[in-house]
Design a protein around this motif. Structure first.
Motif, PDB file in Angstrom:
ATOM      1  N   GLU A  59      30.781 -42.341 -19.429  1.00 57.65           N
ATOM      2  CA  GLU A  59      31.520 -41.265 -18.782  1.00 57.65           C
ATOM      3  C   GLU A  59      32.995 -41.639 -18.611  1.00 57.65           C
ATOM      4  O   GLU A  59      33.890 -40.812 -18.824  1.00 57.65           O
ATOM      5  N   LEU A  60      33.246 -42.890 -18.238  1.00 63.67           N
ATOM      6  CA  LEU A  60      34.623 -43.352 -18.083  1.00 63.67           C
ATOM      7  C   LEU A  60      35.362 -43.325 -19.418  1.00 63.67           C
ATOM      8  O   LEU A  60      36.513 -42.884 -19.498  1.00 63.67           O
ATOM      9  N   GLN A  61      34.693 -43.754 -20.463  1.00 59.40           N
ATOM     10  CA  GLN A  61      35.319 -43.763 -21.787  1.00 59.40           C
ATOM     11  C   GLN A  61      35.678 -42.348 -22.228  1.00 59.40           C
ATOM     12  O   GLN A  61      36.767 -42.102 -22.751  1.00 59.40           O
ATOM     13  N   LEU A  62      34.765 -41.390 -22.016  1.00 58.77           N
ATOM     14  CA  LEU A  62      35.024 -40.003 -22.397  1.00 58.77           C
ATOM     15  C   LEU A  62      36.121 -39.383 -21.529  1.00 58.77           C
ATOM     16  O   LEU A  62      36.912 -38.560 -21.996  1.00 58.77           O
ATOM     17  N   CYS A  63      36.173 -39.783 -20.265  1.00 58.19           N
ATOM     18  CA  CYS A  63      37.216 -39.290 -19.365  1.00 58.19           C
ATOM     19  C   CYS A  63      38.590 -39.767 -19.839  1.00 58.19           C
ATOM     20  O   CYS A  63      39.556 -38.999 -19.870  1.00 58.19           O
ATOM     21  N   LEU A  64      38.669 -41.020 -20.239  1.00 54.92           N
ATOM     22  CA  LEU A  64      39.917 -41.557 -20.791  1.00 54.92           C
ATOM     23  C   LEU A  64      40.277 -40.850 -22.094  1.00 54.92           C
ATOM     24  O   LEU A  64      41.437 -40.502 -22.322  1.00 54.92           O
ATOM     25  N   LYS A  65      39.273 -40.638 -22.933  1.00 55.26           N
ATOM     26  CA  LYS A  65      39.505 -39.960 -24.204  1.00 55.26           C
ATOM     27  C   LYS A  65      40.002 -38.538 -23.989  1.00 55.26           C
ATOM     28  O   LYS A  65      40.779 -37.996 -24.791  1.00 55.26           O
ATOM     29  N   GLY A  66      39.557 -37.916 -22.896  1.00 57.32           N
ATOM     30  CA  GLY A  66      39.981 -36.561 -22.572  1.00 57.32           C
ATOM     31  C   GLY A  66      41.333 -36.499 -21.869  1.00 57.32           C
ATOM     32  O   GLY A  66      41.720 -35.437 -21.375  1.00 57.32           O
ATOM     33  N   ASN A  67      42.025 -37.651 -21.812  1.00 57.58           N
ATOM     34  CA  ASN A  67      43.376 -37.728 -21.227  1.00 57.58           C
ATOM     35  C   ASN A  67      43.414 -37.382 -19.740  1.00 57.58           C
ATOM     36  O   ASN A  67      44.385 -36.795 -19.249  1.00 57.58           O
ATOM     37  N   TYR A  68      42.365 -37.770 -19.039  1.00 59.51           N
ATOM     38  CA  TYR A  68      42.375 -37.641 -17.587  1.00 59.51           C
ATOM     39  C   TYR A  68      43.109 -38.828 -16.975  1.00 59.51           C
ATOM     40  O   TYR A  68      43.087 -39.933 -17.520  1.00 59.51           O
ATOM     41  N   GLU A  69      43.730 -38.592 -15.844  1.00 56.73           N
ATOM     42  CA  GLU A  69      44.408 -39.663 -15.120  1.00 56.73           C
ATOM     43  C   GLU A  69      43.394 -40.392 -14.241  1.00 56.73           C
ATOM     44  O   GLU A  69      42.791 -39.787 -13.347  1.00 56.73           O
ATOM     45  N   ILE A  70      43.219 -41.674 -14.492  1.00 55.22           N
ATOM     46  CA  ILE A  70      42.292 -42.490 -13.716  1.00 55.22           C
ATOM     47  C   ILE A  70      43.065 -43.201 -12.615  1.00 55.22           C
ATOM     48  O   ILE A  70      43.996 -43.958 -12.887  1.00 55.22           O
ATOM     49  N   GLU A  71      42.692 -42.961 -11.366  1.00 54.95           N
ATOM     50  CA  GLU A  71      43.387 -43.583 -10.239  1.00 54.95           C
ATOM     51  C   GLU A  71      42.835 -44.976  -9.936  1.00 54.95           C
ATOM     52  O   GLU A  71      43.592 -45.940  -9.793  1.00 54.95           O
ATOM     53  N   THR A  72      41.515 -45.055  -9.835  1.00 52.19           N
ATOM     54  CA  THR A  72      40.874 -46.304  -9.397  1.00 52.19           C
ATOM     55  C   THR A  72      39.555 -46.494 -10.126  1.00 52.19           C
ATOM     56  O   THR A  72      38.811 -45.528 -10.351  1.00 52.19           O
ATOM     57  N   ILE A  73      39.271 -47.743 -10.486  1.00 50.82           N
ATOM     58  CA  ILE A  73      37.973 -48.104 -11.049  1.00 50.82           C
ATOM     59  C   ILE A  73      37.336 -49.137 -10.131  1.00 50.82           C
ATOM     60  O   ILE A  73      37.985 -50.119  -9.750  1.00 50.82           O
ATOM     61  N   VAL A  74      36.096 -48.904  -9.743  1.00 49.78           N
ATOM     62  CA  VAL A  74      35.354 -49.908  -8.979  1.00 49.78           C
ATOM     63  C   VAL A  74      34.177 -50.374  -9.825  1.00 49.78           C
ATOM     64  O   VAL A  74      33.559 -49.581 -10.535  1.00 49.78           O
ATOM     65  N   PHE A  75      33.901 -51.677  -9.770  1.00 52.62           N
ATOM     66  CA  PHE A  75      32.814 -52.198 -10.590  1.00 52.62           C
ATOM     67  C   PHE A  75      32.040 -53.278  -9.842  1.00 52.62           C
ATOM     68  O   PHE A  75      32.559 -53.931  -8.923  1.00 52.62           O
ATOM     69  N   GLN A  76      30.803 -53.435 -10.235  1.00 52.05           N
ATOM     70  CA  GLN A  76      29.918 -54.437  -9.645  1.00 52.05           C
ATOM     71  C   GLN A  76      29.720 -55.531 -10.678  1.00 52.05           C
ATOM     72  O   GLN A  76      29.148 -55.294 -11.749  1.00 52.05           O
ATOM     73  N   GLU A  77      30.247 -56.711 -10.402  1.00 54.37           N
ATOM     74  CA  GLU A  77      30.373 -57.751 -11.426  1.00 54.37           C
ATOM     75  C   GLU A  77      29.046 -58.308 -11.920  1.00 54.37           C
ATOM     76  O   GLU A  77      28.998 -58.926 -12.987  1.00 54.37           O
ATOM     77  N   ASP A  78      27.949 -58.080 -11.213  1.00 51.32           N
ATOM     78  CA  ASP A  78      26.637 -58.499 -11.723  1.00 51.32           C
ATOM     79  C   ASP A  78      26.185 -57.615 -12.883  1.00 51.32           C
ATOM     80  O   ASP A  78      25.323 -58.002 -13.669  1.00 51.32           O
ATOM     81  N   LEU A  79      26.773 -56.402 -12.984  1.00 50.91           N
ATOM     82  CA  LEU A  79      26.363 -55.444 -14.008  1.00 50.91           C
ATOM     83  C   LEU A  79      27.383 -55.290 -15.131  1.00 50.91           C
ATOM     84  O   LEU A  79      27.026 -54.959 -16.265  1.00 50.91           O
ATOM     85  N   VAL A  80      28.651 -55.489 -14.811  1.00 54.14           N
ATOM     86  CA  VAL A  80      29.703 -55.366 -15.816  1.00 54.14           C
ATOM     87  C   VAL A  80      30.812 -56.359 -15.489  1.00 54.14           C
ATOM     88  O   VAL A  80      31.084 -56.618 -14.311  1.00 54.14           O
ATOM     89  N   SER A  81      31.429 -56.901 -16.497  1.00 54.86           N
ATOM     90  CA  SER A  81      32.451 -57.915 -16.268  1.00 54.86           C
ATOM     91  C   SER A  81      33.851 -57.311 -16.230  1.00 54.86           C
ATOM     92  O   SER A  81      34.103 -56.227 -16.771  1.00 54.86           O
ATOM     93  N   GLU A  82      34.750 -58.045 -15.594  1.00 55.81           N
ATOM     94  CA  GLU A  82      36.156 -57.654 -15.582  1.00 55.81           C
ATOM     95  C   GLU A  82      36.701 -57.556 -17.002  1.00 55.81           C
ATOM     96  O   GLU A  82      37.499 -56.667 -17.318  1.00 55.81           O
TER      97      GLU A  82
END
Length: 269
Positions: free
Chosen positions: A41-64
């Motif tokens: 969803e994040l990738q498609l949002c970026l592809k759609g030229n949306y402005e992303i303000e903040t990304i939060v992530f849980q490092e056990d599931l995805v890396s920086e």
């Protein structure tokens, strides 16, 4: 590379903001922002030229590293925040979304700003769909068929309802979408010289015998009440999917998919 902030408290202002944006349509409209969940969803949002303000992530599931690799493809610099497992479980709808949520700025979906690139466009119009899941399914179908636009007439919910984003699997961001009341939408379609094909039970022609090769708008209503009289009064031709069983209708997203892909078939895909 973006500087990473860490949050471990559920009482943090950002965490409270995410909860409000997820749960309150009024807050989404007031702030002009919404929450999305998942890497795709994040990738498609970026592809759609949306402005992303903040990304939060849980490092056990995805890396920086994975987050930065995704962002490197785009000229964006959102805030990036690491959150604990406890906070992620509080925020996430499901645990299989790769540990990522984001706050993005919403877009306006005004009819007058909707440009149809093809000379003979194919458009889907849904009147007053009530269930976010159905809207999401319609958007997935529209994306799969690569039609020119989806128009929601008399919307019952804001387009950035988390259930629409989730059920559309991010296709909310890949479609050209507009909203307006029924009168406005009919006027728009007529200005574009489009044939209006209303899915209806009365005075209808089988969809397979209908010519969708010219500029066409396929109009679908709710399963409970169908289309309003205003649509039927302005219809070029009512169309129907013949039923062979006991019921006289199908789920709106299923019906729309059948009609859209018949139109695409006629156009040689």
């Amino acid at each position: 590379m973006n500087e990473i902030k860490q949050i471990s408290s559920l009482q943090n202002t950002l965490i409270k903001k995410i909860v409000l944006l997820k749960e309150k349509s009024r807050e989404r409209k007031k702030s002009g922002a919404f929450v999305l969940e998942g890497l795709r969803e994040l990738q498609l949002c970026l592809k759609g030229n949306y402005e992303i303000e903040t990304i939060v992530f849980q490092e056990d599931l995805v890396s920086e590293k994975e987050i930065n690799k995704l962002l490197d493809k785009y000229t964006v610099s959102p805030k990036i925040v690491s959150i604990t497992k406890e906070i992620y479980q509080k925020l996430a709808y499901r645990e299989t979304t790769e540990g990522v949520l984001a706050i993005a700025k919403s877009k306006e979906h005004k009819l007058e700003h909707t440009n149809l690139k093809n000379k003979k466009p194919l458009v889907l119009v849904a009147e007053a769909p009530e269930k976010p899941g159905n809207i999401g399914a319609l958007l997935r179908t529209a994306d799969a068929a690569n039609i020119d636009a989806v128009i929601i007439a008399n919307p019952k919910t804001d387009m950035y309802n988390p259930n629409i984003i989730r059920s559309s699997v991010g296709c909310l961001f890949t479609n050209t979408i507009a909203t307006g009341n029924t009168t406005e939408v009919i006027s728009y379609l007529k200005k574009k010289n489009m044939n209006i094909y209303c899915a209806a039970l009365t005075a209808s022609k089988s969809y397979v015998d209908t010519d969708f090769k010219e500029a066409s708008a396929i109009i679908v209503g709710t399963e409970a009440t169908g289309l309003s009289g205003e649509w039927l009064d302005n219809s070029t031709q009512n169309i129907i999917i013949p039923m062979q069983g006991e019921i006289d209708s199908m789920n709106v997203s299923v019906s729309a998919a059948i009609l859209i892909f018949e139109a695409k078939r006629q156009r040689g895909f």
